[in-house]
Write a protein that holds these residues in place. Sequence first.
Motif, PDB file in Angstrom:
ATOM      1  N   GLN A 180      -6.831  21.220  18.396  1.00 21.30           N
ATOM      2  CA  GLN A 180      -5.942  20.109  18.033  1.00 21.30           C
ATOM      3  C   GLN A 180      -6.115  18.921  19.011  1.00 21.30           C
ATOM      4  N   ALA A 181      -6.318  19.218  20.250  1.00 19.81           N
ATOM      5  CA  ALA A 181      -6.535  18.146  21.227  1.00 19.81           C
ATOM      6  C   ALA A 181      -7.835  17.408  20.938  1.00 19.81           C
ATOM      7  N   LEU A 182      -8.852  18.163  20.565  1.00 19.28           N
ATOM      8  CA  LEU A 182     -10.124  17.511  20.239  1.00 19.28           C
ATOM      9  C   LEU A 182     -10.006  16.677  18.971  1.00 19.28           C
ATOM     10  N   LYS A 183      -9.200  17.119  18.003  1.00 17.52           N
ATOM     11  CA  LYS A 183      -8.996  16.319  16.788  1.00 17.52           C
ATOM     12  C   LYS A 183      -8.307  14.993  17.117  1.00 17.52           C
ATOM     13  N   ARG A 184      -7.277  15.055  17.969  1.00 15.22           N
ATOM     14  CA  ARG A 184      -6.602  13.821  18.362  1.00 15.22           C
ATOM     15  C   ARG A 184      -7.562  12.877  19.115  1.00 15.22           C
ATOM     16  N   LYS A 185      -8.404  13.489  19.952  1.00 13.43           N
ATOM     17  CA  LYS A 185      -9.400  12.684  20.676  1.00 13.43           C
ATOM     18  C   LYS A 185     -10.316  11.957  19.703  1.00 13.43           C
ATOM     19  N   LYS A 186     -10.713  12.619  18.645  1.00 11.90           N
ATOM     20  CA  LYS A 186     -11.586  11.995  17.643  1.00 11.90           C
ATOM     21  C   LYS A 186     -10.883  10.812  16.976  1.00 11.90           C
ATOM     22  N   ARG A 187      -9.587  10.993  16.654  1.00 13.79           N
ATOM     23  CA  ARG A 187      -8.848   9.895  16.030  1.00 13.79           C
ATOM     24  C   ARG A 187      -8.747   8.700  16.993  1.00 13.79           C
ATOM     25  N   TYR A 188      -8.466   8.995  18.243  1.00 14.69           N
ATOM     26  CA  TYR A 188      -8.376   7.911  19.223  1.00 14.69           C
ATOM     27  C   TYR A 188      -9.725   7.182  19.371  1.00 14.69           C
ATOM     28  N   LYS A 242     -11.982   6.917  17.085  1.00 15.65           N
ATOM     29  CA  LYS A 242     -12.203   6.106  15.890  1.00 15.65           C
ATOM     30  C   LYS A 242     -11.419   4.796  15.978  1.00 15.65           C
ATOM     31  N   GLN A 243     -10.177   4.865  16.433  1.00 17.30           N
ATOM     32  CA  GLN A 243      -9.382   3.655  16.603  1.00 17.30           C
ATOM     33  C   GLN A 243     -10.019   2.720  17.650  1.00 17.30           C
ATOM     34  N   LEU A 244     -10.522   3.353  18.696  1.00 13.54           N
ATOM     35  CA  LEU A 244     -11.158   2.559  19.740  1.00 13.54           C
ATOM     36  C   LEU A 244     -12.395   1.845  19.207  1.00 13.54           C
ATOM     37  N   GLN A 245     -13.138   2.511  18.351  1.00 14.78           N
ATOM     38  CA  GLN A 245     -14.321   1.895  17.752  1.00 14.78           C
ATOM     39  C   GLN A 245     -13.930   0.729  16.838  1.00 14.78           C
ATOM     40  N   GLN A 246     -12.845   0.901  16.073  1.00  6.98           N
ATOM     41  CA  GLN A 246     -12.369  -0.175  15.211  1.00  6.98           C
ATOM     42  C   GLN A 246     -11.919  -1.389  16.040  1.00  6.98           C
ATOM     43  N   ILE A 247     -11.255  -1.103  17.143  1.00 13.59           N
ATOM     44  CA  ILE A 247     -10.804  -2.205  18.002  1.00 13.59           C
ATOM     45  C   ILE A 247     -12.001  -2.948  18.581  1.00 13.59           C
ATOM     46  N   ASP A 248     -13.035  -2.225  18.938  1.00 12.97           N
ATOM     47  CA  ASP A 248     -14.241  -2.882  19.449  1.00 12.97           C
ATOM     48  C   ASP A 248     -14.817  -3.844  18.412  1.00 12.97           C
ATOM     49  N   GLY A 249     -14.876  -3.405  17.149  1.00 17.59           N
ATOM     50  CA  GLY A 249     -15.376  -4.292  16.099  1.00 17.59           C
ATOM     51  C   GLY A 249     -14.485  -5.505  15.893  1.00 17.59           C
ATOM     52  N   THR A 250     -13.167  -5.277  15.957  1.00 19.70           N
ATOM     53  CA  THR A 250     -12.219  -6.380  15.783  1.00 19.70           C
ATOM     54  C   THR A 250     -12.344  -7.389  16.924  1.00 19.70           C
ATOM     55  N   LEU A 251     -12.486  -6.865  18.123  1.00 22.21           N
ATOM     56  CA  LEU A 251     -12.643  -7.763  19.274  1.00 22.21           C
ATOM     57  C   LEU A 251     -13.920  -8.609  19.157  1.00 22.21           C
TER      58      LEU A 251
END
Length: 222
Positions: free
Chosen positions: A64-72, A74-83
């Motif tokens: 479960q911790a690794l799943k949450r890490k994956k979601r984070y 993914k969000q971090l990657q989206q933020i990089d594109g937005t920036l």
Amino acid sequence: MSFLSKVFGGKKDEKGPTTGEAIQKLRETEEMLIKKQDFLEKKIEVEIGVARKNGTKNKRAAIQALKRKKRYEKQLQQIDGTLSTIEMQREALEGANTNTAVLQTMKNAADALKAAHQHMDVDQVHDMMDDIAEQQDVAKEISEAISNPVSFANDIDEDELERELEELEQEELDRELLDTGTPVDLPSVPVSDLPSRAKEASGRSKPKEEDNDLKELEQWAS
């Protein structure tokens, strides 16, 4: 009013933000997304720690911790594109803002130049420059005329001036000799002939007479 109208603005005739205001908003959004990146990176580190801690003890919690890490991540990657998108948009706006300022400055300069030339005519300028050149030529001719010697000075004979100067120098020398007041004693002229001439006249000479002649010659020379 549609949902998009509520999000992106109300009435169509409303005045939009200026370039400077839009750039400021983009910078604020960038700062907010960067803070969100820092937050997600810290969350990812936490989840990695949980997964390591429960890897052998509690496999379910570790997964479960690794799943949450994956979601984070993914969000971090989206933020990089937005920036990246926001950064390009901000740079474009800053370039447009700079171009606008440059063009406005150039327009002001053109208007000032136009106002400065408003009362000028090209033909009049050429005529004025011709007048200036003509007056310069006149001034040059006047200077040359003033610097040349007077015409009658060229008719004087230089040799005559030299002779007159020599006469004046001789007069001055004579005057100085007269002003000294010291008489000049000239030697008396001997009455008898010199020994050489007496010898030639008589064909002979006596020792006594030669001695007398020599004494008389010495007196005359002294």
